[in-house]
Motif scaffolding. Structure first.
Motif, PDB file in Angstrom:
ATOM      1  N   THR A 202      38.669  25.200 -20.206  1.00  0.00           N
ATOM      2  CA  THR A 202      39.852  25.026 -21.049  1.00  0.00           C
ATOM      3  C   THR A 202      39.457  24.492 -22.417  1.00  0.00           C
ATOM      4  O   THR A 202      38.649  23.562 -22.533  1.00  0.00           O
ATOM      5  CB  THR A 202      40.851  24.045 -20.392  1.00  0.00           C
ATOM      6  N   ARG A 204      41.101  22.719 -25.586  1.00  0.00           N
ATOM      7  CA  ARG A 204      42.313  22.024 -26.023  1.00  0.00           C
ATOM      8  C   ARG A 204      42.264  21.788 -27.529  1.00  0.00           C
ATOM      9  O   ARG A 204      41.346  21.146 -28.031  1.00  0.00           O
ATOM     10  CB  ARG A 204      42.456  20.687 -25.286  1.00  0.00           C
ATOM     11  N   THR A 261      40.379  29.549 -21.598  1.00  0.00           N
ATOM     12  CA  THR A 261      41.801  29.454 -21.905  1.00  0.00           C
ATOM     13  C   THR A 261      42.025  28.420 -22.991  1.00  0.00           C
ATOM     14  O   THR A 261      41.540  27.286 -22.887  1.00  0.00           O
ATOM     15  CB  THR A 261      42.597  29.045 -20.652  1.00  0.00           C
TER      16      THR A 261
END
Length: 303
Positions: A202, A204, A261
């Motif tokens: 991930t 962020r 992601t």
């Protein structure tokens, strides 16, 4: 999450853009920046009139921006010298500086630290800048140009940017006429931004505005500033369009088939600093590059 120091081999732009060696910068509406022509940004003509046949020393001249600068300046008829540890010039120790700066009209500093630990990066920028400015004064250099980052003064939570603030203060209070170029993040360092913000699979990032720019446009703008009269202030350069930081990285990773992601997190830190909506964008009157993100992505070299 990996530390920025493990990911960035910068060249000024620290988190902006980096190169592998110790001293290299390895960072709306369209306005074309023709090679070494004044950018039509409304500046006083006193600051944009180009000079010719100058000896220009590019500290960090083998990195991403530095190498482009040397090529561009040589093509315009200037004597451009790439100064780096590989050529015997070390701004931390001062070795080779006097010889490299002999006869120089302009010194362009696009160097960077290899370490981004707070104390180390501060030591690099303070020591190298002091040595460089002292050597310039002794050599009679008439224009010091430094590449830095848009938003530096708003990113003091970051040790890297505190070091850049210290560098700029030394330049402002020296006896050498100067121009500091603040550039926005480079398209070329999307992967580095993503790496610094990655936790597992991930990424962020804060969904704030950013106005990224192609390295070629940065080099063009910096070269123009270097052959013009010192502004004794800051010149901002940016890309032609504003995007959201998370969307920029999402699109960049997708174009490279990167499976990570990207998650929008308003409190995600950017190289140690929390971002506001406009922390990473320039003010009114910035000089704008011509390369749009989609066009850059379509270039074979960026795939």
């Amino acid at each position: 999450m990996r530390r920025a120091a493990d990911l960035l081999a910068l060249d000024p732009l620290g988190p902006m853009g980096i190169g592998p060696s110790e001293h290299t910068y390895s960072g709306t509406g369209l306005l074309a920046l023709d090679p070494l022509s004044p950018i039509a940004d409304g500046s006083n003509s006193e600051h944009t009139s180009e000079r010719h046949d100058m000896r220009i020393v590019v500290v960090g001249g083998t990195g991403l921006i530095g190498s482009k600068l040397v090529t561009r300046l040589e093509e315009a008829g200037h004597d451009a010298i790439a100064a780096s540890p590989d050529s015997g010039v070390n701004t931390l120790t001062g070795d080779g500086l006097a010889a490299a700066l002999k006869g120089a009209t302009v010194v362009l500093d696009v160097s960077n630290s290899t370490s981004f630990e707070d104390a180390a990066v501060l030591e690099f920028f303070e020591t190298s800048t002091r040595n460089l400015l002292a050597a310039e004064a002794a050599a009679g250099v008439g224009h010091h140009v430094a590449l830095s980052v848009v938003g530096t003064e708003r990113l003091s939570e970051s040790g890297y940017f505190r070091a850049k603030i210290a560098q700029e203060k030394l330049i402002r209070y020296s006896s050498i006429p100067y121009s500091i170029v603040h550039a926005t993040q480079f398209f070329e360092f999307i992967k580095s931004i993503a790496a610094a913000a990655t936790d597992g699979n991930t990424v962020r990032l804060a969904p704030v505005l950013i106005q990224p720019i192609a390295a070629d446009d940065v080099a063009r703008a910096v070269a123009q500033v270097s052959v013009s009269h010192p502004v004794n202030g800051i010149v901002e350069v940016a890309g032609p369009e504003q995007l959201r930081l998370d969307d920029l990285i999402r699109r960049g990773l997708s174009a490279r088939n990167d499976p990570r992601t990207v998650v929008a997190d308003p409190h995600a830190r950017y190289f140690g600093a929390e971002l506001g909506e406009r922390t990473l964008v320039p003010g009114n009157g910035a000089r704008l590059g011509e390369t749009r993100f989609e066009d850059w992505l379509s270039q074979p070299a960026t795939a």
